[in-house]
Design a protein around this motif. Structure first.
Motif, PDB file in Angstrom:
ATOM      1  N   VAL A  16       0.857  -1.183   0.000  1.00 40.79           N
ATOM      2  CA  VAL A  16       0.000   0.000   0.000  1.00 40.79           C
ATOM      3  C   VAL A  16       0.894   1.234   0.000  1.00 40.79           C
ATOM      4  O   VAL A  16       2.090   1.144   0.282  1.00 40.79           O
ATOM      5  N   ARG A  17       0.285   2.367  -0.317  1.00 42.57           N
ATOM      6  CA  ARG A  17       0.998   3.643  -0.193  1.00 42.57           C
ATOM      7  C   ARG A  17       0.008   4.679   0.315  1.00 42.57           C
ATOM      8  O   ARG A  17      -1.202   4.531   0.173  1.00 42.57           O
ATOM      9  N   ARG A  18       0.551   5.715   0.932  1.00 43.49           N
ATOM     10  CA  ARG A  18      -0.279   6.816   1.426  1.00 43.49           C
ATOM     11  C   ARG A  18      -0.182   7.966   0.438  1.00 43.49           C
ATOM     12  O   ARG A  18       0.893   8.255  -0.082  1.00 43.49           O
ATOM     13  N   GLU A  19      -1.320   8.603   0.219  1.00 44.28           N
ATOM     14  CA  GLU A  19      -1.384   9.758  -0.672  1.00 44.28           C
ATOM     15  C   GLU A  19      -2.234  10.832  -0.004  1.00 44.28           C
ATOM     16  O   GLU A  19      -3.041  10.533   0.878  1.00 44.28           O
ATOM     17  N   ALA A  20      -2.073  12.060  -0.454  1.00 43.38           N
ATOM     18  CA  ALA A  20      -2.922  13.139   0.037  1.00 43.38           C
ATOM     19  C   ALA A  20      -4.361  12.861  -0.381  1.00 43.38           C
ATOM     20  O   ALA A  20      -4.612  12.408  -1.498  1.00 43.38           O
ATOM     21  N   ASP A  21      -5.289  13.110   0.519  1.00 41.99           N
ATOM     22  CA  ASP A  21      -6.702  12.917   0.233  1.00 41.99           C
ATOM     23  C   ASP A  21      -7.146  14.048  -0.695  1.00 41.99           C
ATOM     24  O   ASP A  21      -7.053  15.222  -0.328  1.00 41.99           O
ATOM     25  N   PRO A  22      -7.626  13.727  -1.898  1.00 39.51           N
ATOM     26  CA  PRO A  22      -8.028  14.787  -2.817  1.00 39.51           C
ATOM     27  C   PRO A  22      -9.176  15.644  -2.268  1.00 39.51           C
ATOM     28  O   PRO A  22      -9.324  16.802  -2.643  1.00 39.51           O
ATOM     29  N   ALA A  23      -9.977  15.077  -1.354  1.00 44.45           N
ATOM     30  CA  ALA A  23     -11.098  15.817  -0.776  1.00 44.45           C
ATOM     31  C   ALA A  23     -10.658  16.734   0.362  1.00 44.45           C
ATOM     32  O   ALA A  23     -11.357  17.668   0.714  1.00 44.45           O
ATOM     33  N   ASP A  24      -9.481  16.432   0.962  1.00 45.04           N
ATOM     34  CA  ASP A  24      -8.973  17.217   2.094  1.00 45.04           C
ATOM     35  C   ASP A  24      -7.458  17.060   2.114  1.00 45.04           C
ATOM     36  O   ASP A  24      -6.947  16.051   2.593  1.00 45.04           O
ATOM     37  N   GLY A  25      -6.757  18.030   1.588  1.00 48.32           N
ATOM     38  CA  GLY A  25      -5.306  17.953   1.462  1.00 48.32           C
ATOM     39  C   GLY A  25      -4.560  17.765   2.766  1.00 48.32           C
ATOM     40  O   GLY A  25      -3.399  17.382   2.771  1.00 48.32           O
ATOM     41  N   ARG A  26      -5.220  18.030   3.897  1.00 46.07           N
ATOM     42  CA  ARG A  26      -4.561  17.839   5.207  1.00 46.07           C
ATOM     43  C   ARG A  26      -4.543  16.376   5.619  1.00 46.07           C
ATOM     44  O   ARG A  26      -3.766  15.977   6.465  1.00 46.07           O
ATOM     45  N   ALA A  27      -5.418  15.580   5.028  1.00 46.47           N
ATOM     46  CA  ALA A  27      -5.548  14.161   5.402  1.00 46.47           C
ATOM     47  C   ALA A  27      -4.870  13.275   4.360  1.00 46.47           C
ATOM     48  O   ALA A  27      -4.549  13.722   3.253  1.00 46.47           O
TER      49      ALA A  27
END
Length: 142
Positions: free
Chosen positions: A79-90
């Motif tokens: 898996v990888r983590r990415e910025a949440d497109p709906a909330d850039g802080r998450a």
């Protein structure tokens, strides 16, 4: 007249299902993962990228446990983590190609082994197992 299901009946079913899944996982010659790791990969495969909190809810574990599981899966490239497109802080957790291959490999390996075991049952027993599958899925989705 309807017979009620007792706690003992339910316990026997839980034990049987756990034993079946464990025996399939131990026998299958595929990459070894902990049950929670496999569950997280399967949830990501089925439902797409999600936040750690949602993973914890779907995997029926605490958020710290989900974080630990995701960290382990991330270090293995699954898996990888990415910025949440709906909330850039998450951040959201995304299944990688290797993660998808792992889920499919494990599922296919376990399915092949279960198919072999089912072939040893009588046609009537095979029919009964197939008939209960949708019921087990309904119980699992609650």
């Amino acid at each position: 007249m309807t017979a009620s299901v007792t706690n003992q009946d339910a316990l026997q079913l839980v034990v049987a299902v756990h034993r079946l899944v464990r025996s399939l996982r131990q026998s299958a010659s595929v990459r070894r993962l902990q049950p929670t790791q496999l569950l997280v990969l399967a949830e990501l495969s089925n439902h797409g990228p999600m936040r750690i909190g949602e993973i914890a809810v779907r995997a029926l574990c605490s958020q710290p446990t989900a974080t630990t599981v995701v960290t382990g899966l991330e270090s293995n490239g699954l898996v990888r983590r990415e910025a949440d497109p709906a909330d850039g802080r998450a951040t959201i957790v995304v299944l990688t190609g290797a993660g998808r291959e792992t889920v499919l490999s494990m599922a296919h390996g376990e399915a092949e082994l279960l198919s072999e075991r089912l072939s040893a049952l009588s046609p009537e027993e095979q029919h009964r197992v197939r008939a209960v599958t949708p019921l087990l899925r309904r119980l699992a989705d609650r």
